[in-house]
Design a protein around this motif. Structure first.
Motif, PDB file in Angstrom:
ATOM      1  N   ALA A   1       0.827  -1.210   0.000  1.00 20.21           N
ATOM      2  CA  ALA A   1       0.000   0.000   0.000  1.00 20.21           C
ATOM      3  C   ALA A   1       0.859   1.257   0.000  1.00 20.21           C
ATOM      4  CB  ALA A   1      -0.927  -0.004   1.216  1.00 20.21           C
ATOM      5  N   VAL A   2       1.851   1.318   0.876  1.00 18.95           N
ATOM      6  CA  VAL A   2       2.658   2.538   0.982  1.00 18.95           C
ATOM      7  C   VAL A   2       3.541   2.715  -0.248  1.00 18.95           C
ATOM      8  CG1 VAL A   2       4.622   1.532   2.251  1.00 18.95           C
ATOM      9  CG2 VAL A   2       4.013   3.932   2.606  1.00 18.95           C
ATOM     10  N   ILE A   3       4.019   1.624  -0.823  1.00 19.01           N
ATOM     11  CA  ILE A   3       4.832   1.725  -2.039  1.00 19.01           C
ATOM     12  C   ILE A   3       3.978   2.192  -3.214  1.00 19.01           C
ATOM     13  CG2 ILE A   3       6.079   0.380  -3.773  1.00 19.01           C
ATOM     14  CD1 ILE A   3       7.313  -1.227  -1.522  1.00 19.01           C
ATOM     15  N   ILE A   4       2.773   1.644  -3.344  1.00 19.62           N
ATOM     16  CA  ILE A   4       1.883   2.058  -4.436  1.00 19.62           C
ATOM     17  C   ILE A   4       1.509   3.527  -4.290  1.00 19.62           C
ATOM     18  CG2 ILE A   4      -0.421   1.752  -5.431  1.00 19.62           C
ATOM     19  CD1 ILE A   4      -0.127  -1.257  -4.767  1.00 19.62           C
ATOM     20  N   TYR A   5       1.181   3.943  -3.068  1.00 20.27           N
ATOM     21  CA  TYR A   5       0.750   5.328  -2.869  1.00 20.27           C
ATOM     22  C   TYR A   5       1.892   6.300  -3.166  1.00 20.27           C
ATOM     23  CZ  TYR A   5      -1.492   9.444  -0.998  1.00 20.27           C
ATOM     24  OH  TYR A   5      -2.044  10.695  -0.894  1.00 20.27           O
ATOM     25  N   PHE A   6       3.093   5.972  -2.729  1.00 25.20           N
ATOM     26  CA  PHE A   6       4.231   6.887  -2.891  1.00 25.20           C
ATOM     27  C   PHE A   6       5.139   6.479  -4.049  1.00 25.20           C
ATOM     28  CE2 PHE A   6       3.196   7.637   1.623  1.00 25.20           C
ATOM     29  CZ  PHE A   6       3.135   9.022   1.621  1.00 25.20           C
ATOM     30  N   ARG A   7       4.597   5.746  -5.017  1.00 25.71           N
ATOM     31  CA  ARG A   7       5.434   5.206  -6.089  1.00 25.71           C
ATOM     32  C   ARG A   7       6.177   6.295  -6.857  1.00 25.71           C
ATOM     33  NH1 ARG A   7       0.200   5.152  -7.304  1.00 25.71           N
ATOM     34  NH2 ARG A   7      -0.551   5.890  -9.341  1.00 25.71           N
ATOM     35  N   LYS A   8       5.518   7.421  -7.132  1.00 27.73           N
ATOM     36  CA  LYS A   8       6.177   8.505  -7.868  1.00 27.73           C
ATOM     37  C   LYS A   8       7.271   9.150  -7.016  1.00 27.73           C
ATOM     38  CE  LYS A   8       2.225   9.586 -10.838  1.00 27.73           C
ATOM     39  NZ  LYS A   8       1.235  10.623 -11.252  1.00 27.73           N
ATOM     40  N   ASP A   9       6.970   9.354  -5.735  1.00 25.33           N
ATOM     41  CA  ASP A   9       7.968   9.916  -4.830  1.00 25.33           C
ATOM     42  C   ASP A   9       9.178   8.990  -4.712  1.00 25.33           C
ATOM     43  OD1 ASP A   9       5.119  10.649  -3.966  1.00 25.33           O
ATOM     44  OD2 ASP A   9       6.286  12.195  -2.945  1.00 25.33           O
ATOM     45  N   ILE A  10       8.904   7.696  -4.558  1.00 27.65           N
ATOM     46  CA  ILE A  10       9.991   6.725  -4.413  1.00 27.65           C
ATOM     47  C   ILE A  10      10.856   6.701  -5.663  1.00 27.65           C
ATOM     48  CG2 ILE A  10      10.514   4.275  -4.156  1.00 27.65           C
ATOM     49  CD1 ILE A  10       7.913   4.075  -2.477  1.00 27.65           C
ATOM     50  N   GLN A  11      10.206   6.696  -6.830  1.00 33.72           N
ATOM     51  CA  GLN A  11      10.956   6.699  -8.089  1.00 33.72           C
ATOM     52  C   GLN A  11      11.838   7.939  -8.191  1.00 33.72           C
ATOM     53  OE1 GLN A  11       8.481   6.696 -11.577  1.00 33.72           O
ATOM     54  NE2 GLN A  11      10.183   6.366 -12.977  1.00 33.72           N
ATOM     55  N   GLN A  12      11.295   9.102  -7.813  1.00 35.90           N
ATOM     56  CA  GLN A  12      12.054  10.340  -7.865  1.00 35.90           C
ATOM     57  C   GLN A  12      13.220  10.312  -6.876  1.00 35.90           C
ATOM     58  OE1 GLN A  12      11.844  12.705  -9.951  1.00 35.90           O
ATOM     59  NE2 GLN A  12      12.872  14.481  -9.036  1.00 35.90           N
ATOM     60  N   LEU A  13      12.971   9.845  -5.672  1.00 40.57           N
ATOM     61  CA  LEU A  13      14.020   9.807  -4.646  1.00 40.57           C
ATOM     62  C   LEU A  13      15.150   8.859  -5.061  1.00 40.57           C
ATOM     63  CD1 LEU A  13      11.947   9.723  -1.327  1.00 40.57           C
ATOM     64  CD2 LEU A  13      13.106  11.672  -2.365  1.00 40.57           C
ATOM     65  N   VAL A  14      14.778   7.681  -5.541  1.00 38.50           N
ATOM     66  CA  VAL A  14      15.802   6.706  -5.945  1.00 38.50           C
ATOM     67  C   VAL A  14      16.608   7.223  -7.133  1.00 38.50           C
ATOM     68  CG1 VAL A  14      16.169   4.398  -6.903  1.00 38.50           C
ATOM     69  CG2 VAL A  14      14.537   4.731  -5.026  1.00 38.50           C
ATOM     70  N   THR A  15      15.909   7.812  -8.105  1.00 41.48           N
ATOM     71  CA  THR A  15      16.596   8.329  -9.296  1.00 41.48           C
ATOM     72  C   THR A  15      17.575   9.434  -8.930  1.00 41.48           C
ATOM     73  OG1 THR A  15      14.680   7.800 -10.690  1.00 41.48           O
ATOM     74  CG2 THR A  15      16.269   9.409 -11.541  1.00 41.48           C
ATOM     75  N   ARG A  16      17.115  10.402  -8.150  1.00 36.69           N
ATOM     76  CA  ARG A  16      17.986  11.520  -7.794  1.00 36.69           C
ATOM     77  C   ARG A  16      19.107  11.087  -6.857  1.00 36.69           C
ATOM     78  NH1 ARG A  16      18.292  14.124 -11.609  1.00 36.69           N
ATOM     79  NH2 ARG A  16      19.457  15.651 -10.367  1.00 36.69           N
TER      80      ARG A  16
END
Length: 265
Positions: A54-69
C-alpha cells in the motif's frame, strides 16, 4: 483463522500501521474481547506484505524520484533536495533497525503486557497532542536538515515499546522540530518502508524455516484487505490532517488506553 478474524485483523493492521494510534493496543482487543488465538507468524507476514504494498503504491512517484535523484546526485558533494531526502530516510532508519535487532526479544519478553500498552497509549497520546499544540510549522521536507532526520530516527526507536505507535512518535518528533503536519506525516510514511520491508523479511525467513502448514487462501485475503485498508488510511490521513490536526487521535488514544486499564489490566 476464520474469515471474520482475517478481515478484522487485516483491517486493524492496515489502519493502525499508519495512523498514530498504536497497532499493539488494537491487536490486543480482539483476542481479549472474542477469545481469538494469536494470528500466527504466517498472517503477520501477510499483513506486512499488504501494508508495504500500500505505501509503495501510494508513494510510487515519490519513491521513483528519490531513488533516481539519489543515484544521480546522492553521491556528489552537492546532492539535490530529493537525493538529500533519500539519504535522510536511509540514515533515520538505522537507529530503529539496530535497536530492533538488539532489543526486540527482550522487549517481547518484558514489555508486551496490557498495562504497558495502556500506559504508553495514553502517555504518548498526550505527547502527540502537546506537539500539535506547540508546533511551529516552519519546515518542509525540502528544507529539513540531517540533524532533524536523525532525531526523528532516534524517536522511532521508542516505537519498539508496545503501545507507542511508530507513526505517532515520529510525527510527534517531526512536529516538535518544526515540520508542517503533512510533511511530518509524509516523512513518517516514507520511513515506514524500509522498516516494514526489514520486519517482513525477517518474519518471512522465520516462516520459511517453520514446518507449520500454511493456509495460502487466508494469507492472500489478509494481504489484499490490509493493503486496501492501509492505502485508504494513507490517502485520507494526508488529505485531512492539515485541517483536523492530531486532536481526534489524541482523544481516541486516551479512550482506548482508559478502556485497557479499566477492563483488561
Amino acid at each position: 483463522m476464520d474469515t471474520l478474524e482475517i478481515v478484522v485483523l487485516a483491517i486493524l493492521q492496515g489502519l493502525t500501521e499508519f495512523l498514530p494510534i498504536s497497532s499493539s493496543a488494537h491487536l490486543i482487543l480482539p483476542s481479549r474481547l472474542f477469545g481469538w488465538d494469536d494470528q500466527g507468524l504466517a498472517f503477520d507476514v501477510a499483513v506486512h506484505v499488504g501494508t508495504l504494498a500500500a505505501v509503495i503504491i501510494y508513494f510510487r512517484k515519490d519513491i521513483q524520484q528519490l531513488v533516481t535523484r539519489w543515484c544521480v546526485t546522492g553521491w556528489t558533494r552537492n546532492p539535490d533536495s530529493d537525493a538529500r531526502l533519500a539519504w535522510y530516510v536511509i540514515l533515520a532508519t538505522i537507529p530503529a533497525g539496530l535497536a530492533g535487532l538488539l532489543l526486540e526479544s527482550w522487549i517481547e519478553e518484558n514489555l508486551r503486557s496490557t498495562l504497558v500498552i495502556a500506559i504508553t497509549t495514553i502517555g504518548f497520546g498526550l505527547l502527540l497532542g502537546y506537539s500539535d499544540i506547540v508546533r511551529k510549522e516552519r519546515l518542509t521536507l525540502a528544507n529539513m536538515t540531517l540533524m532533524i532526520a536523525l532525531v526523528i530516527g532516534l524517536a522511532q526507536m521508542i516505537a519498539l515499546i508496545p503501545g507507542t505507535s511508530r507513526s505517532g512518535i515520529t510525527m510527534t518528533a517531526a512536529l516538535l522540530l518544526g515540520l508542517h503536519r503533512v510533511d511530518a506525516a509524509r516523512f513518517s510514511f516514507l520511513l515506514s518502508i524500509p522498516l516494514i520491508l526489514a520486519a517482513g523479511g525477517l518474519k518471512t525467513l522465520e516462516l520459511l524455516q517453520s514446518v507449520a502448514p500454511v493456509d495460502w487462501q487466508a494469507l492472500g485475503l489478509g494481504v489484499l484487505i490490509s493493503a486496501i485498508s492501509a492505502w485508504v488510511c494513507i490517502y485520507y490521513f494526508l488529505a485531512f490532517i492539515s485541517r483536523i490536526g492530531m486532536l481526534p487521535f489524541v482523544v481516541y488514544r486516551l479512550l482506548l488506553g482508559g478502556i485497557l486499564l479499566l477492563f483488561f489490566v
